[in-house]
Design an enzyme around this catalytic site. Structure first.
Site, PDB file in Angstrom:
ATOM      1  N   GLY A  12       0.833  -1.209   0.000  1.00  0.00           N
ATOM      2  CA  GLY A  12       0.000   0.000   0.000  1.00  0.00           C
ATOM      3  C   GLY A  12       0.860   1.249   0.000  1.00  0.00           C
ATOM      4  CB  SER A  14       0.030   3.577  -4.487  1.00  0.00           C
ATOM      5  OG  SER A  14      -1.146   3.192  -3.806  1.00  0.00           O
ATOM      6  NE  ARG A  15      -4.982   4.915  -2.462  1.00  0.00           N
ATOM      7  CZ  ARG A  15      -6.284   4.823  -2.222  1.00  0.00           C
ATOM      8  NH1 ARG A  15      -6.964   5.875  -1.871  1.00  0.00           N
ATOM      9  NH2 ARG A  15      -6.897   3.655  -2.348  1.00  0.00           N
ATOM     10  CG  ASP A  58      -5.846  -7.546  -4.427  1.00  0.00           C
ATOM     11  OD1 ASP A  58      -5.820  -7.656  -3.179  1.00  0.00           O
ATOM     12  OD2 ASP A  58      -6.878  -7.320  -5.074  1.00  0.00           O
ATOM     13  CB  VAL A  59      -2.500  -7.849   0.447  1.00  0.00           C
ATOM     14  CG1 VAL A  59      -1.309  -6.922   0.343  1.00  0.00           C
ATOM     15  CG2 VAL A  59      -3.750  -7.095   0.900  1.00  0.00           C
ATOM     16  CG  ASN A  85       0.662   1.239   4.840  1.00  0.00           C
ATOM     17  OD1 ASN A  85       0.337   1.976   5.772  1.00  0.00           O
ATOM     18  ND2 ASN A  85       0.265   1.479   3.590  1.00  0.00           N
ATOM     19  CE1 TYR A 152      -8.893   0.122   9.247  1.00  0.00           C
ATOM     20  CE2 TYR A 152      -9.155   0.881  11.501  1.00  0.00           C
ATOM     21  CZ  TYR A 152      -8.475   0.914  10.302  1.00  0.00           C
ATOM     22  OH  TYR A 152      -7.368   1.718  10.162  1.00  0.00           O
ATOM     23  CB  ALA A 154     -11.940  -7.757  14.488  1.00  0.00           C
ATOM     24  CE  LYS A 156      -5.760  -1.485  10.374  1.00  0.00           C
ATOM     25  NZ  LYS A 156      -4.555  -1.604   9.521  1.00  0.00           N
TER      26      LYS A 156
HETATM   27  N1  NAP Z   1      -5.566   7.206   7.884  1.00  0.00           N
HETATM   28  C1  NAP Z   1      -5.793   6.907   9.136  1.00  0.00           C
HETATM   29  O1  NAP Z   1      -6.405   7.702   9.884  1.00  0.00           O
HETATM   30  C2  NAP Z   1      -5.310   5.604   9.714  1.00  0.00           C
HETATM   31  C3  NAP Z   1      -5.412   5.437  11.101  1.00  0.00           C
HETATM   32  C4  NAP Z   1      -4.983   4.255  11.665  1.00  0.00           C
HETATM   33  C5  NAP Z   1      -4.461   3.261  10.862  1.00  0.00           C
HETATM   34  N2  NAP Z   1      -4.384   3.437   9.514  1.00  0.00           N
HETATM   35  C6  NAP Z   1      -3.846   2.331   8.721  1.00  0.00           C
HETATM   36  O2  NAP Z   1      -2.765   2.776   7.940  1.00  0.00           O
HETATM   37  C7  NAP Z   1      -2.698   2.020   6.728  1.00  0.00           C
HETATM   38  C8  NAP Z   1      -2.660   2.982   5.558  1.00  0.00           C
HETATM   39  O3  NAP Z   1      -3.814   3.806   5.616  1.00  0.00           O
HETATM   40  P1  NAP Z   1      -3.992   5.119   4.729  1.00  0.00           P
HETATM   41  O4  NAP Z   1      -4.828   6.037   5.521  1.00  0.00           O
HETATM   42  O5  NAP Z   1      -2.684   5.545   4.201  1.00  0.00           O
HETATM   43  O6  NAP Z   1      -4.912   4.509   3.563  1.00  0.00           O
HETATM   44  P2  NAP Z   1      -5.135   4.953   2.049  1.00  0.00           P
HETATM   45  O7  NAP Z   1      -4.706   6.347   1.831  1.00  0.00           O
HETATM   46  O8  NAP Z   1      -6.541   4.559   1.750  1.00  0.00           O
HETATM   47  O9  NAP Z   1      -4.140   3.992   1.242  1.00  0.00           O
HETATM   48  C9  NAP Z   1      -4.318   2.606   1.302  1.00  0.00           C
HETATM   49  C10 NAP Z   1      -3.203   1.912   0.553  1.00  0.00           C
HETATM   50  O10 NAP Z   1      -3.431   0.493   0.672  1.00  0.00           O
HETATM   51  C11 NAP Z   1      -3.506  -0.071  -0.626  1.00  0.00           C
HETATM   52  N3  NAP Z   1      -4.427  -1.202  -0.653  1.00  0.00           N
HETATM   53  C12 NAP Z   1      -5.728  -1.244  -0.298  1.00  0.00           C
HETATM   54  N4  NAP Z   1      -6.239  -2.466  -0.507  1.00  0.00           N
HETATM   55  C13 NAP Z   1      -5.226  -3.218  -1.018  1.00  0.00           C
HETATM   56  C14 NAP Z   1      -5.126  -4.556  -1.456  1.00  0.00           C
HETATM   57  N5  NAP Z   1      -6.160  -5.405  -1.437  1.00  0.00           N
HETATM   58  N6  NAP Z   1      -3.931  -4.992  -1.912  1.00  0.00           N
HETATM   59  C15 NAP Z   1      -2.870  -4.151  -1.972  1.00  0.00           C
HETATM   60  N7  NAP Z   1      -2.904  -2.873  -1.579  1.00  0.00           N
HETATM   61  C16 NAP Z   1      -4.072  -2.417  -1.115  1.00  0.00           C
HETATM   62  C17 NAP Z   1      -3.964   1.065  -1.522  1.00  0.00           C
HETATM   63  O11 NAP Z   1      -3.626   0.775  -2.854  1.00  0.00           O
HETATM   64  P3  NAP Z   1      -4.597   1.230  -4.068  1.00  0.00           P
HETATM   65  O12 NAP Z   1      -4.454   2.717  -4.137  1.00  0.00           O
HETATM   66  O13 NAP Z   1      -4.073   0.542  -5.253  1.00  0.00           O
HETATM   67  O14 NAP Z   1      -5.975   0.799  -3.667  1.00  0.00           O
HETATM   68  C18 NAP Z   1      -3.205   2.236  -0.924  1.00  0.00           C
HETATM   69  O15 NAP Z   1      -1.881   2.255  -1.395  1.00  0.00           O
HETATM   70  C19 NAP Z   1      -3.920   1.110   6.733  1.00  0.00           C
HETATM   71  O16 NAP Z   1      -3.560  -0.166   7.194  1.00  0.00           O
HETATM   72  C20 NAP Z   1      -4.844   1.786   7.725  1.00  0.00           C
HETATM   73  O17 NAP Z   1      -5.748   0.886   8.301  1.00  0.00           O
HETATM   74  C21 NAP Z   1      -4.799   4.582   8.913  1.00  0.00           C
END
Ligand code: NAP
Length: 247
Positions: A12, A14-15, A58-59, A85, A152, A154, A156
């Site tokens: 993940g 990419s963003r 894709d994971v 991630n 979610y 569960a 985490k």
């Molecule tokens: N943002 C928050 O507030 C927050 C808080 C606590 C924890 N987190 C955790 O931090 C991590 C990153 O979150 P984020 O906020 O950066 O999310 P995000 O901006 O939505 O980015 C998610 C990333 O995961 C990839 N992804 C999603 N499904 C996938 C799959 N099936 N296979 C491979 N890659 C996949 C996406 O790739 P694509 O673009 O190709 O879909 C993207 O690169 C996550 O585990 C999230 O639960 C986030």
């Protein structure tokens, strides 16, 4: 350049948090492979990170995961750092309203996905005495009123205990396994909940430090765990959340 000569894989990447993590690892000398589903987004991200390589994977798909590890080793020859991630956030619903399919989808990405990637990475990390950083969440540490994303939470919470399990299982190989629990961070994942200034003011006011987090603030914790500065740290769970989970 504390990570000179090291190779990292960020799922993940990419963003959001994954992108920021991949960038800081690269800025500190690592070669970095990033994965995601969307090829265009992944390639754009890779073009903004030096010494990086984009792999569509894709994971949820074992073959994609195997291919991602194979390509990383093929390109860079080793693996030292795995950042688990990739993750998704479900639609907000109370438990009795969740369809089994939605439940399983979240588990497949956020939990079994991490299992799939880690399983394939371990034999390579055993060779380098590498490091795993799991990205969990505050939602895995405690329940929040009105959060209503049980699948979610569960996944985490499971990742927190798996961090400790893996830390012990692979301590003989000197693989360090640590976990970061971000609070609410400004990324695409949280955008649907921060549509107006009023939403943002609410989100900011909820955190003891008075604001949401930035992806770069989580990335700095990733860098710490990945580097030799954390050489005696394994099985640690670090909240990076503006104080939210201590309330
Ligand atoms: N943002 C928050 O507030 C927050 C808080 C606590 C924890 N987190 C955790 O931090 C991590 C990153 O979150 P984020 O906020 O950066 O999310 P995000 O901006 O939505 O980015 C998610 C990333 O995961 C990839 N992804 C999603 N499904 C996938 C799959 N099936 N296979 C491979 N890659 C996949 C996406 O790739 P694509 O673009 O190709 O879909 C993207 O690169 C996550 O585990 C999230 O639960 C986030």
């Amino acid at each position: 350049m504390s990570l000179s000569g090291k190779v990292a894989l960020v799922t993940g990447g990419s963003r959001g948090i994954g992108f920021a993590a991949a960038k800081i690892l690269s800025e500190n000398g690592a070669n970095v492979a990033i994965t995601g589903k969307d090829q265009e987004r992944l390639e754009k991200a890779s073009s903004e990170i030096s010494n990086s390589f984009a792999i569509v994977a894709d994971v949820r798909k074992t073959d994609d995961v195997k291919n991602a590890i194979k390509k990383t080793i093929g390109k860079f020859g080793r693996l030292d750092i795995l950042v688990n991630n990739a993750g998704i956030f479900p639609r907000i619903k109370k438990l009795h309203e969740i369809e089994e399919e939605e439940w399983n989808e979240v588990l497949d990405v956020n939990l079994t996905g991490q299992f799939r990637v880690t399983k394939e990475a371990i034999p390579h990390l055993q060779k380098t005495s590498g490091s795993i950083i799991n990205i969990s969440s505050d939602a895995g540490l405690k329940a929040y009123q009105g959060f209503n994303a049980d699948a979610y939470s569960a996944t985490k919470a499971a990742l927190i205990v798996l961090t400790k399990c893996w830390a012990l299982e692979y301590s003989k190989d000197k693989i360090r396994v640590n976990c970061i629990c971000p609070g609410v961070v400004d990324t695409d994942m949280t955008k649907p909940f921060v549509k107006t200034q009023k939403d943002r003011d609410f989100m900011d006011a909820e955190r003891p430090l008075g604001r949401m987090g930035k992806p770069e603030e989580i990335a700095k914790a990733v860098l710490y765990f990945a580097s030799d500065d954390a050489s005696w740290t394994t099985g640690a769970i670090l909240a990076v959340d503006g104080g939210e989970s201590t309330k």
